[in-house]
Write an enzyme that holds these catalytic residues in place. Structure first.
Site, short mmCIF file in Angstrom:
data_model
loop_
_atom_site.label_atom_id
_atom_site.label_comp_id
_atom_site.label_asym_id
_atom_site.label_seq_id
_atom_site.Cartn_x
_atom_site.Cartn_y
_atom_site.Cartn_z
N LYS A 202 0.84 -1.20 0.00
CA LYS A 202 0.00 0.00 0.00
C LYS A 202 0.87 1.25 0.00
CE LYS A 202 -3.58 2.17 2.83
NZ LYS A 202 -4.50 2.01 3.96
N GLU A 208 10.60 -4.49 4.59
CA GLU A 208 10.73 -5.89 4.16
C GLU A 208 10.39 -6.04 2.68
OE1 GLU A 208 9.09 -4.77 6.82
OE2 GLU A 208 9.00 -6.25 8.43
N GLU A 349 -5.00 -7.49 14.94
CA GLU A 349 -4.50 -6.15 14.63
C GLU A 349 -5.65 -5.15 14.76
OE1 GLU A 349 -0.95 -5.86 11.81
OE2 GLU A 349 -2.54 -4.90 10.69
N HIS A 380 -4.81 -34.15 17.10
CA HIS A 380 -3.69 -34.96 17.58
C HIS A 380 -2.62 -34.10 18.23
CE1 HIS A 380 -5.21 -38.57 15.56
NE2 HIS A 380 -5.78 -37.66 14.79
N LYS A 500 8.12 -0.82 12.67
CA LYS A 500 8.79 -0.31 11.47
C LYS A 500 9.88 0.69 11.85
CE LYS A 500 4.86 -1.16 8.28
NZ LYS A 500 3.93 -0.72 7.24
C1 G6Q Z 1 -2.57 -4.04 7.95
C2 G6Q Z 1 -1.34 -3.44 8.43
C3 G6Q Z 1 -0.08 -4.10 7.95
C4 G6Q Z 1 0.29 -3.77 6.52
C5 G6Q Z 1 1.73 -4.18 6.28
C6 G6Q Z 1 2.18 -3.93 4.85
O1 G6Q Z 1 -3.68 -3.66 8.22
O2 G6Q Z 1 -1.35 -2.09 8.18
O3 G6Q Z 1 -0.12 -5.50 8.10
O4 G6Q Z 1 -0.58 -4.41 5.63
O5 G6Q Z 1 2.56 -3.50 7.17
O6 G6Q Z 1 2.06 -2.58 4.52
P1 G6Q Z 1 2.23 -2.09 3.04
O7 G6Q Z 1 1.13 -2.70 2.22
O8 G6Q Z 1 2.15 -0.61 3.08
O9 G6Q Z 1 3.56 -2.59 2.57
#
Ligand code: G6Q
Length: 535
Positions: A202, A208, A349, A380, A500
């Site tokens: 996003k 990462e 979350e 199990h 982060k």
């Molecule tokens: C979800 C969180 C988190 C996010 C990741 C990846 O609701 O905000 O899990 O999706 O940190 O973020 P980006 O999509 O911005 O890389």
């Protein structure tokens, strides 16, 4: 938490807490169907929850007191209910039909959603049909999604869940962890000339994902040896066009979404591009339809028959009144093996919060710990604790009438196990029953099962794309319902943001030889040890 409805529930709990499910079933022959609701293709049996009709009445009063109906409307109307980020929360717009109108700041967002879906569809068809060729002219055979958290868990869960509907000559892999092992193992047997990477982020700044994407590009270029190949082998899913360009991906190969889509609520946005490549645009449309069916149900059904509302309220009942701090999700379907992990993020979350919308300490226990494994494997392993341990672990069982892989009577055996577990948890086995089996007296306590352990059973016809959408939306809206009761914000994630920031600070210290370390004595020693021995 104190309010009239909460106090009434507390008092009611004191009256019913020792009543056994055996007793409740014995005095009401119709209980097993009276506390079951059928809607949106799901049959949900709540009868093995420790409730009476009075419990539900009181939970509905609590919902009314918290203005749940208005809060549901506020979400659907695009109000900025994510108050700490000042954002609307409109994952429901992602699955609205073309004719719907859902506005953010006076702009109908539905046409934008469908425009992106259209572009995703064209792209998916080109890759699936072999019309999208790699840089050397070879057909794409492998798709690697690079993303983390909300940009990974939904795609990987959906791919696994819908495997029976996927184009089998395409291979899908998912890379999330910054541990180089993840990327190395995902690519080691792939031919770069046949591999397409989807960089899903996003923000397009997540450490990462950006690191994995850069290493994937290096891996790809090591074989293809021309920067121009990136345009054929990398596409992006993001809200951040500037960063996508900077990375070297042509914005023509970028699929966007919007800040009103939270990461963990994004699997049916462009973040689901890998899902669409796997199941095709029509499979994806069915998935969206499933989500939408549950959205409509949540918005318009009276609470008495409203599945997410019932599920959310029963979660509050179990966690705040019975003190159950956890919930086990137990899908009796191998294709749902990543479903518990997906729900873990969605619920924990969202509702892992300790202050109210107004910033005061919450006076109740909030989000439960979600976890689970597919049946029958869990039986199990950890079911022992659920049956005979000292902690109360409510369970959600999920099962299907029909298998995609009918193999002898495997499916009957699988489902027999599901039904038997719910029954055993509820009714247990008394000491008298154990004795009647001729068990030696000293073993009787060990072989007695107290029962009275609550569970919900969710049944559907078949695990198809629409059913998956319906199931996910059920849990999404149950999560929102709970957040309304607890008066918390289900849509921010400051805990993720903290991680982060912290890792970046220590990261620079690992590379240096001897800067002054100003952490606590434990962290200083750990960093020094690593620094002196790193490979
Ligand atoms: C979800 C969180 C988190 C996010 C990741 C990846 O609701 O905000 O899990 O999706 O940190 O973020 P980006 O999509 O911005 O890389």
């Amino acid at each position: 938490m104190s309010s009239r409805a909460w106090e009434a529930l507390k008092q009611h709990h004191a009256e019913v807490k020792d009543v056994h499910l055996r007793e409740l079933f014995a005095k009401d022959e119709g209980r097993g169907t009276r506390f079951a609701v059928e809607a949106c293709g799901l049959y949900v049996d709540f009868s093995k929850q420790r409730i009476t009709s009075r419990t539900l009445e009181l939970l509905f009063s609590l919902a009314a007191e918290r203005a749940l109906g208005q809060r549901i409307e506020a979400m659907f109307k695009g109000e900025r209910i994510n108050i700490t980020e000042d954002r609307a929360v409109l994952h429901v717009a992602l699955r609205a039909p073309k004719t719907a109108t859902i506005s953010v700041d006076g702009v109908n967002v539905v046409p934008q959603v469908h425009a992106v879906l259209g572009r995703m569809g064209e792209f998916a068809e080109r890759v699936r049909s072999g019309r999208w060729l790699g840089y050397t002219g070879k057909r794409i055979k492998n798709v690697v999604n690079i993303g983390i958290g909300g940009s990974d868990l939904g795609p990987v869960m959906a791919y696994e869940a819908l495997r029976a509907y996927t184009q089998r000559d395409l291979t899908f892999r998912f890379v999330s962890n910054v541990d180089g092992t993840d990327l190395a193992e995902a690519t080691r047997d792939l031919d770069a000339a046949e591999t397409l990477f989807i960089v899903a982020s996003k923000t397009f700044t997540t450490q990462e994902t950006m690191m994995n994407a850069a290493s994937a590009r290096a891996w790809s270029l090591a074989s293809l040896k021309d920067d121009a190949s990136v345009a054929k082998h990398f596409v992006a899913v993001s809200t951040n066009e500037a960063e996508v360009k900077k990375f070297g991906i042509d914005p023509a190969n970028m699929f966007g979404f919007w800040d009103w889509v939270g990461g963990r609520y994004s699997m049916e946005s462009a973040i689901g591009l890998s899902t669409m490549l796997a199941v095709g645009p029509s499979g994806f449309a069915q998935l969206l339809q499933g989500f939408h069916t549950m959205d409509e149900h949540f918005r318009s059904t009276p609470f008495e028959k409203n599945l997410p509302v019932l599920m959310g309220l029963l979660g509050v009942w179990n966690s705040d009144f019975f003190g159950a701090h956890t919930l086990a999700v137990l899908p009796y379907d191998q294709y749902l093996k990543r479903f518990p992990a997906y729900l873990q993020q969605l619920t924990m979350e969202s509702n892992g919060k300790r202050v109210t919308l107004g910033g005061a300490d919450v006076k109740a226990g909030t989000g439960a710990v979600y976890w689970g494994e597919p049946g029958t494997n869990g039986q199990h392993s950890f079911y022992q604790l659920i049956h005979q341990g000292t902690r109360l672990v409510p369970c959600d069982f999920v099962g299907f009438m029909k298998s995609h892989n009918p193999l002898g009577n495997h499916h009957d055996v699988l489902m027999a196990n599901l039904f038997a577990q719910g029954e055993a948890l509820a009714f247990g086995k008394t000491a008298e029953q154990v004795r009647a089996e001729g068990v030696a007296e000293k073993l009787v306590p060990h072989r007695t099962f107290p029962g009275n352990r609550p569970s919900t059973t969710i049944l559907a016809e078949r695990l198809d794309p629409a059913t998956l959408g319906t199931l996910v939306a059920l849990y999404e809206h149950a999560t929102y319902t709970q957040s309304v009761i607890w008066d918390i914000n289900a849509f921010d994630q400051w805990g993720v943001e903290l991680g982060k920031v912290l890792a970046k600070r220590i990261g620079s210290e690992l590379e240096a030889t001897d800067p002054k370390l100003e952490h606590d004595s434990s962290t200083n020693a750990l960093v020094k040890r690593y620094r002196s021995r790193r490979g």
